[in-house]
Design a protein around this motif. Sequence first.
Motif, mmCIF file in Angstrom:
data_model
loop_
_atom_site.group_PDB
_atom_site.id
_atom_site.type_symbol
_atom_site.label_atom_id
_atom_site.label_comp_id
_atom_site.label_asym_id
_atom_site.label_seq_id
_atom_site.Cartn_x
_atom_site.Cartn_y
_atom_site.Cartn_z
ATOM 1 N N ALA A 1 -19.621 61.679 -64.893
ATOM 2 C CA ALA A 1 -20.183 60.848 -63.826
ATOM 3 C C ALA A 1 -19.563 59.450 -63.845
ATOM 4 C CB ALA A 1 -21.699 60.758 -63.977
ATOM 5 N N THR A 2 -19.344 58.910 -65.052
ATOM 6 C CA THR A 2 -18.705 57.587 -65.181
ATOM 7 C C THR A 2 -17.282 57.614 -64.630
ATOM 8 O OG1 THR A 2 -20.018 57.107 -67.163
ATOM 9 C CG2 THR A 2 -18.025 55.793 -66.823
ATOM 10 N N ILE A 3 -16.538 58.682 -64.948
ATOM 11 C CA ILE A 3 -15.165 58.820 -64.454
ATOM 12 C C ILE A 3 -15.155 58.921 -62.925
ATOM 13 C CG2 ILE A 3 -13.158 60.367 -64.383
ATOM 14 C CD1 ILE A 3 -13.871 61.117 -67.310
ATOM 15 N N ALA A 4 -16.052 59.722 -62.391
ATOM 16 C CA ALA A 4 -16.123 59.892 -60.942
ATOM 17 C C ALA A 4 -16.371 58.560 -60.248
ATOM 18 C CB ALA A 4 -17.200 60.905 -60.583
ATOM 19 N N GLN A 5 -17.263 57.746 -60.799
ATOM 20 C CA GLN A 5 -17.528 56.423 -60.213
ATOM 21 C C GLN A 5 -16.284 55.531 -60.316
ATOM 22 O OE1 GLN A 5 -20.005 55.479 -58.498
ATOM 23 N NE2 GLN A 5 -21.760 56.784 -59.040
ATOM 24 N N ALA A 6 -15.555 55.650 -61.426
ATOM 25 C CA ALA A 6 -14.386 54.798 -61.646
ATOM 26 C C ALA A 6 -13.244 55.112 -60.684
ATOM 27 C CB ALA A 6 -13.902 54.947 -63.090
ATOM 28 N N VAL A 7 -13.102 56.388 -60.287
ATOM 29 C CA VAL A 7 -11.963 56.771 -59.431
ATOM 30 C C VAL A 7 -12.321 56.794 -57.948
ATOM 31 C CG1 VAL A 7 -10.926 58.144 -61.270
ATOM 32 C CG2 VAL A 7 -12.411 59.271 -59.591
ATOM 33 N N LYS A 8 -13.569 56.545 -57.628
ATOM 34 C CA LYS A 8 -14.008 56.599 -56.229
ATOM 35 C C LYS A 8 -13.201 55.628 -55.375
ATOM 36 C CE LYS A 8 -18.241 56.893 -53.508
ATOM 37 N NZ LYS A 8 -19.735 56.797 -53.565
ATOM 38 N N GLY A 9 -12.561 56.138 -54.336
ATOM 39 C CA GLY A 9 -11.741 55.321 -53.451
ATOM 40 C C GLY A 9 -10.337 55.067 -53.958
ATOM 41 N N LYS A 10 -10.015 55.554 -55.181
ATOM 42 C CA LYS A 10 -8.696 55.300 -55.763
ATOM 43 C C LYS A 10 -7.811 56.556 -55.817
ATOM 44 C CE LYS A 10 -10.463 51.570 -58.684
ATOM 45 N NZ LYS A 10 -10.694 51.095 -60.083
ATOM 46 N N VAL A 11 -8.421 57.735 -55.764
ATOM 47 C CA VAL A 11 -7.650 58.982 -55.802
ATOM 48 C C VAL A 11 -7.978 59.811 -54.569
ATOM 49 C CG1 VAL A 11 -7.571 59.031 -58.326
ATOM 50 C CG2 VAL A 11 -9.406 60.248 -57.121
ATOM 51 N N GLN A 12 -7.037 60.695 -54.222
ATOM 52 C CA GLN A 12 -7.236 61.572 -53.062
ATOM 53 C C GLN A 12 -7.578 63.004 -53.461
ATOM 54 O OE1 GLN A 12 -3.813 59.812 -52.988
ATOM 55 N NE2 GLN A 12 -5.226 58.128 -52.522
ATOM 56 N N ALA A 13 -7.562 63.301 -54.767
ATOM 57 C CA ALA A 13 -7.858 64.656 -55.222
ATOM 58 C C ALA A 13 -8.241 64.618 -56.703
ATOM 59 C CB ALA A 13 -6.652 65.579 -55.012
ATOM 60 N N VAL A 14 -8.848 65.733 -57.162
ATOM 61 C CA VAL A 14 -9.285 65.849 -58.554
ATOM 62 C C VAL A 14 -8.782 67.174 -59.105
ATOM 63 C CG1 VAL A 14 -11.276 65.949 -60.108
ATOM 64 C CG2 VAL A 14 -11.367 64.496 -58.058
ATOM 65 N N ALA A 15 -8.292 67.154 -60.363
ATOM 66 C CA ALA A 15 -7.852 68.373 -61.052
ATOM 67 C C ALA A 15 -8.658 68.524 -62.334
ATOM 68 C CB ALA A 15 -6.364 68.293 -61.374
ATOM 69 N N ILE A 16 -9.378 69.650 -62.462
ATOM 70 C CA ILE A 16 -10.241 69.881 -63.620
ATOM 71 C C ILE A 16 -9.760 71.119 -64.377
ATOM 72 C CG2 ILE A 16 -12.593 70.374 -64.386
ATOM 73 C CD1 ILE A 16 -13.569 68.989 -61.807
ATOM 74 N N THR A 17 -9.536 70.955 -65.684
ATOM 75 C CA THR A 17 -9.046 72.050 -66.524
ATOM 76 C C THR A 17 -9.900 72.172 -67.773
ATOM 77 O OG1 THR A 17 -6.785 71.596 -65.784
ATOM 78 C CG2 THR A 17 -7.041 73.014 -67.714
ATOM 79 N N GLY A 18 -10.464 73.355 -68.002
ATOM 80 C CA GLY A 18 -11.259 73.587 -69.194
ATOM 81 C C GLY A 18 -10.559 74.546 -70.146
ATOM 82 N N VAL A 19 -10.781 74.356 -71.455
ATOM 83 C CA VAL A 19 -10.211 75.264 -72.449
ATOM 84 C C VAL A 19 -10.824 76.658 -72.253
ATOM 85 C CG1 VAL A 19 -9.929 75.722 -74.900
ATOM 86 C CG2 VAL A 19 -9.881 73.362 -74.053
ATOM 87 N N PHE A 20 -9.967 77.661 -72.084
ATOM 88 C CA PHE A 20 -10.373 79.050 -71.856
ATOM 89 C C PHE A 20 -11.327 79.194 -70.656
ATOM 90 C CE2 PHE A 20 -8.875 80.077 -76.236
ATOM 91 C CZ PHE A 20 -8.021 81.109 -75.865
#
Length: 528
Positions: free
Chosen positions: A136-155
């Motif tokens: 949630a902290t990361i999402a608030q930090a990038v709001k308005g600064k990025v145009q997309a999100v890439a999420i990768t989890g182990v396995f």
Amino acid sequence: MSYRLGIDVGGTNTDVVLLDRENAVIAKTKTAVTADIVSGIRAGVGTVLQQSGVEGADITHAMLGTTQVTNAIIERRELNDVAIVRLGAPATRAVKPLAGWPEDLRERYAQYSWIVGGGHEFDGREIAPLDEAELATIAQAVKGKVQAVAITGVFSPVNTDHEERAARIFREILGEDIPISLSYQLGSVGLLERENATVLNAAVSNVAKRATLSFQQALADLDVHAALYLAQNDGTLMSVEYALLYPILTIACGPTNSMRGAAYLTGLKNAIVVDVGGTSTDVGVLVNGFPRESFVAVDVGGVRTNFRMPDLYSIGLGGGSRVTEVDGKVEVGPKSVGYRIVQEGRAFGGDTTTFTDVVVSLGKAKVGTHAVHLPEEVANRAYEVAIDKTAEAIDRMKTSAEATPLILVGGGSVLLPSQFEGVSEVYRPENYDVANAIGAAIAQVSGRVDRIFAMDQKSREEVLAEAKSIAIAEAIRAGAEASTIEVVEIEEIPIAYLPGNAVRIKVTVAGTLASYSQEQKVGAHASH
């Protein structure tokens, strides 16, 4: 009567074909690629409509193969800024995201990169709880600064829970419109390559959106309001909505379209395909009618990925390849005049010597509007160099010494001979010059799964049935008619170094377009 359009936007030409219900070619054309995409597609489609006398309203399906996503990555243009989130702390901190990336891309994307608590073991157990507060902290930090999100989890291909929950957190804060790429939907089990593919997918989402809107606009301008599909790189199609989620799957769709077109035009299901364009030649292999998949990680624009890619060998040889002589040594390519051959090539009145001019000078093909007279020794040496390059590429793709059928397609394939060593027979089918657009028009819709399954508590039959059901669901989501879906390929790979009787299973299925199948049923009822 209903018709289908096949469109392939390549590096130099936009190829367009119009097919009837029986997949017979009614009209075809080649136009120069345009910077805005729209005008090139509009010109090509307008030409085939005029040639055929077909009304735009009678076209029910339109399929597009495009290099826009590939070019964006290679040329580093129009790429999104991306928030890169790996769910794998503390287990994966040793190697950061973007490891091994080209320096220019790494510098651009490293500023929005995090490793957060989470991830799973190979059997689906948690490595660590998902750190929702940090997300949630990361999402608030990038709001308005990025145009997309890439999420990768182990396995994550084994257990998707953490990636799905992370995506919901970002959606709650960034809104519903931001593109979010989840790695389990894109790559295989290897973490770093899967992460790379996910980041690239997120980076090109706006490029794909622009290409799709251009496609829609070009057709709407001609009163064509058809069901729209994009070609993907396994020789099948996906709906526009699916393509906007996974634009990375369009990479290398041009050569695979040509291979599917070659299979359809010749009726051959197992053969080598040589696709000759203006700048390059792609060599691939048909296995059971579909392009052979690469079994090694593939670099895309210098980034190592592990999402599915066709097994191709490309050489810098095409109809527009420049012929040069340095210190008595003749070279053909890799530099090319490309689509400018019709202005610069000698066979068209220009003053640049190309591979096309060599073939015309030797009397091996009739191309262009002008006679070409090159020194015979130079022409012969240049021709030998070009054919040796092609023969070596063919040999590299063979898996046995047995003579194999060869299919020549692409506008430049008329320049190649009808015999090659190690080839049983050479086919150059009718409409070979637009095989790519035909391949797009006749393609099916596919779905696939590539995951590790633990078989200590399930039987082999149960695991295979589960894998098939996942692949079928994916095909339906991509636009396939459920009743037509068939299994194309099943591969089982036991993994000895993991406990629990683990096995990696790959399943590929394919079916006809859902809307086309419904239309066929309506037509059948009407005929009765």
